[in-house]
Motif scaffolding. Sequence first.
Motif, mmCIF file in Angstrom:
data_model
loop_
_atom_site.group_PDB
_atom_site.id
_atom_site.type_symbol
_atom_site.label_atom_id
_atom_site.label_comp_id
_atom_site.label_asym_id
_atom_site.label_seq_id
_atom_site.Cartn_x
_atom_site.Cartn_y
_atom_site.Cartn_z
ATOM 1 N N GLY A 182 8.048 4.942 1.121
ATOM 2 C CA GLY A 182 8.330 3.524 1.349
ATOM 3 C C GLY A 182 7.197 2.781 2.022
ATOM 4 O O GLY A 182 7.407 1.708 2.591
ATOM 5 N N VAL A 183 5.987 3.314 1.945
ATOM 6 C CA VAL A 183 4.835 2.663 2.555
ATOM 7 C C VAL A 183 4.552 1.345 1.833
ATOM 8 O O VAL A 183 4.576 1.280 0.607
ATOM 9 N N THR A 184 4.286 0.298 2.600
ATOM 10 C CA THR A 184 3.992 -1.014 2.033
ATOM 11 C C THR A 184 2.553 -1.446 2.268
ATOM 12 O O THR A 184 2.077 -2.388 1.647
ATOM 13 N N ARG A 185 1.877 -0.786 3.216
ATOM 14 C CA ARG A 185 0.492 -1.135 3.523
ATOM 15 C C ARG A 185 -0.253 0.123 3.947
ATOM 16 O O ARG A 185 0.240 0.878 4.776
ATOM 17 N N LEU A 186 -1.440 0.321 3.393
ATOM 18 C CA LEU A 186 -2.301 1.416 3.800
ATOM 19 C C LEU A 186 -3.487 0.823 4.538
ATOM 20 O O LEU A 186 -4.189 -0.030 3.998
ATOM 21 N N VAL A 187 -3.658 1.227 5.785
ATOM 22 C CA VAL A 187 -4.781 0.763 6.585
ATOM 23 C C VAL A 187 -5.789 1.899 6.629
ATOM 24 O O VAL A 187 -5.529 2.960 7.196
ATOM 25 N N ASP A 188 -6.911 1.678 6.001
ATOM 26 C CA ASP A 188 -7.977 2.663 5.893
ATOM 27 C C ASP A 188 -8.836 2.582 7.152
ATOM 28 O O ASP A 188 -9.464 1.566 7.415
#
Length: 119
Positions: A28-34
């Motif tokens: 359910g991840v909505t944003r990936l912060v690299d």
Amino acid sequence: MSYRAGILGVGYEGRSIDEFVTGLADMGVTRLVDVRMTPISRKRGFSKSALCQALAPHGIVYEHRRELANPRESRPGFAGNLEGAALLLTRRAASCGQAPSLDGGSAAAGSSEASRVLY
């Protein structure tokens, strides 16, 4: 499986881009912060542009936050020390004071709106 909102640390070693993205979508991840200093990879699909393109069809927003990266000079002290690395990421996120929100504004770190993945 049910997951609660918050910050989750993940890595991509040993995974294909498809396995990685599917795993994020399943959680359910909505944003990936690299949080890599430089968002490039020799591993196919994990450089900034390719990763962004792979995430988009799953509704996952990509964001590069270089300021959260572990500077090269401090990396030797964290080799094999997952607790130390997690502590460093937590302190860096706290020092920024805020986590970016889904709408481009900001949300206090730890709020239900600050559902993020750092890797």
